[in-house]
Design a protein around this motif. Structure first.
Motif, PDB file in Angstrom:
ATOM      1  N   TYR A  77       0.820  -1.207   0.000  1.00  0.00           N
ATOM      2  CA  TYR A  77       0.000   0.000   0.000  1.00  0.00           C
ATOM      3  C   TYR A  77       0.856   1.259   0.000  1.00  0.00           C
ATOM      4  N   CYS A  78       0.260   2.331  -0.478  1.00  0.00           N
ATOM      5  CA  CYS A  78       0.829   3.664  -0.311  1.00  0.00           C
ATOM      6  C   CYS A  78      -0.247   4.503   0.356  1.00  0.00           C
ATOM      7  N   LYS A  87      -1.191  -0.652  -4.016  1.00  0.00           N
ATOM      8  CA  LYS A  87      -0.251  -0.342  -5.101  1.00  0.00           C
ATOM      9  C   LYS A  87      -0.668  -0.978  -6.416  1.00  0.00           C
ATOM     10  N   SER A  88      -1.294  -2.140  -6.355  1.00  0.00           N
ATOM     11  CA  SER A  88      -1.698  -2.813  -7.594  1.00  0.00           C
ATOM     12  C   SER A  88      -2.785  -2.041  -8.333  1.00  0.00           C
ATOM     13  N   SER A  89      -3.496  -1.155  -7.640  1.00  0.00           N
ATOM     14  CA  SER A  89      -4.549  -0.368  -8.293  1.00  0.00           C
ATOM     15  C   SER A  89      -4.019   0.934  -8.887  1.00  0.00           C
ATOM     16  N   LEU A  90      -2.740   1.247  -8.672  1.00  0.00           N
ATOM     17  CA  LEU A  90      -2.193   2.509  -9.157  1.00  0.00           C
ATOM     18  C   LEU A  90      -2.174   2.598 -10.673  1.00  0.00           C
ATOM     19  N   SER A  91      -2.050   1.490 -11.367  1.00  0.00           N
ATOM     20  CA  SER A  91      -2.035   1.541 -12.819  1.00  0.00           C
ATOM     21  C   SER A  91      -3.394   1.937 -13.386  1.00  0.00           C
ATOM     22  N   SER A  92      -4.449   1.825 -12.576  1.00  0.00           N
ATOM     23  CA  SER A  92      -5.787   2.187 -13.048  1.00  0.00           C
ATOM     24  C   SER A  92      -6.191   3.590 -12.615  1.00  0.00           C
ATOM     25  N   LEU A  93      -5.262   4.363 -12.047  1.00  0.00           N
ATOM     26  CA  LEU A  93      -5.576   5.727 -11.623  1.00  0.00           C
ATOM     27  C   LEU A  93      -5.342   6.715 -12.758  1.00  0.00           C
ATOM     28  N   THR A  94      -6.226   7.665 -12.854  1.00  0.00           N
ATOM     29  CA  THR A  94      -6.011   8.796 -13.759  1.00  0.00           C
ATOM     30  C   THR A  94      -6.322  10.054 -12.974  1.00  0.00           C
ATOM     31  N   TYR A  98     -10.508   7.240  -9.503  1.00  0.00           N
ATOM     32  CA  TYR A  98     -10.290   5.852  -9.895  1.00  0.00           C
ATOM     33  C   TYR A  98     -11.067   5.580 -11.173  1.00  0.00           C
ATOM     34  N   VAL A  99     -10.501   4.735 -12.020  1.00  0.00           N
ATOM     35  CA  VAL A  99     -11.181   4.329 -13.232  1.00  0.00           C
ATOM     36  C   VAL A  99     -11.903   3.026 -12.920  1.00  0.00           C
ATOM     37  N   ASN A 100     -13.199   2.998 -13.190  1.00  0.00           N
ATOM     38  CA  ASN A 100     -13.975   1.787 -12.913  1.00  0.00           C
ATOM     39  C   ASN A 100     -14.083   0.931 -14.138  1.00  0.00           C
TER      40      ASN A 100
END
Length: 100
Positions: A77-78, A87-94, A98-100
């Motif tokens: 986590y961050c 952290k694994s969800s960071l690639s889906s952030l814009t 959050y991008v759903n």
């Protein structure tokens, strides 16, 4: 600082925690590849968000800061102002959403 109140508790806590990070733990100093003051302020702000009602002085904020982040799962986590982010969800952030 005005929102936190309590006789400038946020400002006094930032000063204490910055001093501790710089002089005692040697982790403060972005120009040396260490944590930046902005990142540190974000960490402290999150402590205020979570523990605001029980914080009475800068030493208590330092204690909560050290206690919380010593147990934090930094590998997975961050931290953000909204709380821990996987952290694994960071690639889906814009941006900030959050991008759903």
């Amino acid at each position: 600082d005005r929102l936190a109140g309590k006789d400038h508790l946020f400002k006094r806590s930032i000063i204490l925690i910055k001093a501790w990070c710089y002089y005692e733990s040697r982790i403060l100093g972005a120009h040396h590849g260490l944590i930046s003051t902005y990142a540190l302020e974000t960490l402290v702000l999150y402590i205020f968000h979570v523990f605001h009602a029980s914080l009475t002085g800068p030493l208590e904020v330092l204690y909560r800061f050290l206690d919380y982040y010593a147990k934090f799962d930094w590998d997975n986590y961050c931290i953000s102002l909204d709380g821990p982010v996987c952290k694994s969800s960071l690639s889906s952030l814009t941006g900030k959403k959050y991008v759903n």
